[in-house]
Every structure is written in structure tokens, then in C-alpha cells.
Enzyme design. Sequence first.
Site, PDB file in Angstrom:
ATOM      1  N   SER A 142       0.858  -1.182   0.000  1.00  0.00           N
ATOM      2  CA  SER A 142       0.000   0.000   0.000  1.00  0.00           C
ATOM      3  C   SER A 142       0.893   1.231   0.000  1.00  0.00           C
ATOM      4  O   SER A 142       2.093   1.142   0.294  1.00  0.00           O
ATOM      5  CB  SER A 142      -0.874   0.003   1.258  1.00  0.00           C
ATOM      6  N   TYR A 155      -2.605  -1.426  10.105  1.00  0.00           N
ATOM      7  CA  TYR A 155      -2.521  -1.544   8.650  1.00  0.00           C
ATOM      8  C   TYR A 155      -1.094  -1.257   8.187  1.00  0.00           C
ATOM      9  O   TYR A 155      -0.534  -1.993   7.367  1.00  0.00           O
ATOM     10  CB  TYR A 155      -3.509  -0.573   8.021  1.00  0.00           C
TER      11      TYR A 155
END
Length: 272
Positions: A142, A155
Site C-alpha cells: 500500500s 494496517y
Amino acid sequence: MKNFQDKVAVITGAGAGIGRALALELAGVGAHLALSGRNLENVAETAALCEKAGARARAYQLDVTDRAAVYAHADEVRADFGPANLLVNNAGVSLTATVEELSWEDFEWIVNINFWGVMHGTKAFLPQVIASGDGHIANVSSMFGLAACPSQGAYNATKFGIRGFTDALRQEMRIAGHPVGVSSVHPGMVRTGIAWKARAGGDRDRDALAANFDRLARTTPEAAAKTILRGIRRDKAKILVGADARVIDLLPRLLGSGYQHVITAQMRREVS
């Protein structure tokens, strides 16, 4: 891997979003597709769309957190298609919570899917990808695997972990002389359903967070898929998807740890 014609491509999280877009893009260039996800109905729909485009495709139900199931899936793919050439570890989830708010249940949930799912897939398929003679592994991290962001600690932990693991694997493949390219993929905000399936800690309104994500997201899954496959063809170590990912990639390189001041200031403005 310069082309995908007659190559066996394995994609996790293929029921929607980037996974489905990748499958359809690969179907258009002659790849054979082994597609998996937790929701078999959604993955079967992706496979049907790929077959309509003229590709050979099969849908598999798979929980990437189950190591034994992932290894069994690798054996099944080999039996159905032969050795995999391309593996895209795409399955992932999102969680918004500060470390203070974060429950152990939610922490384990996101680590099991995002981090362990990539580890399981890579280890299970790596022997096949090496044996194929022309292989590539793309692990989806990401833009938050490039820079940390408040309320994204769990995350961030998974996506930074994927990046480090993938960078090490790329170097190992080169040292060993294996015919395998390796890329970490860093999408920015892509218009998929991930935000609506996310978890949120504390008293956060998940639907409001998801709506805000959709408002800000500019990159389509189709554009993301094209960028990813172009990066794989070029054997790029780091594939940045979207203008926002390129900006986030630039901040730490320009400012070092000072990038945190920029992100903190922006987040304060958003919550004020």
C-alpha cells in the site's frame, strides 16, 4: 516476464476490485487464470467474465489465513494448469483505529489476512514460479507501506512488513539466479469496496469513513491493473499506483522522518 500469453496467473482476492480488474486485463492478453477469494460466488463471476473474454479461468474458494489450505490450493492449481508463472498476492483488508483503540481481535484479523496471507501464498507457490522458467511474484502492499499514518498503525504494520519481505525476496532470487522477478505493489486510494468492508475502532463511523474514502479515491481498479501489469513487465521492484502513492513515496525520501510532521498536520486539519 515480458508477456503474459499462455502464462499461468494466480490471483488472490479476485472477487472484486483490483483483483478482478487484473484478471480481466490478463484475460485480454491470453493468460490462464487461477482466481481465488473467500466468496466463491464473486470469484466465479470474475472467472465467467474472463472466460467470456476468451481466457481459460477457474474460480477457487480460499481463505489465505489458512496455511494448509493455501498449500493445497497451490497443488490444485498445478494439477489444473501446470506450474504458476505469475502470483499476485492481492487479498487484503483495512482497519482504522489508533493503537490505543485497537483490540487484539482486530489486530490479529488484519495481520492474519494482510501479512500472513502474503507469506502463505509466496511460500506455497514459490517453487512453482521458480520451476516455470519465467516467473514473477507481485505482493500488494500500500502507499501506507511507504509512510506511516495516524489511525493506520495496524494496517501500516502489515503493509510495511509486506514491503520488507518482498524486497528481501527479490534480492534472494537475484543472488540464487532464479528466473523470477519480484515486485511490491503500492496502491494509493483506489475506487474499490475495501473501505466498506473495513473495520473501525473506538466510536468511529465506518460508513462515514468509507464514504470519505470514495470521495477522495481517484484511481479506478482498471487503471490500477494496467499500472501493475506494466510494472511487472518492466520488472520494477516498487510499483506505485496513483498520484497519491507517488506523493507519499516522495515524502520520506525528501524529508526523512520529517514527513511525519506533514502528515500529522494534515490529519489535525481533517479532524478539527
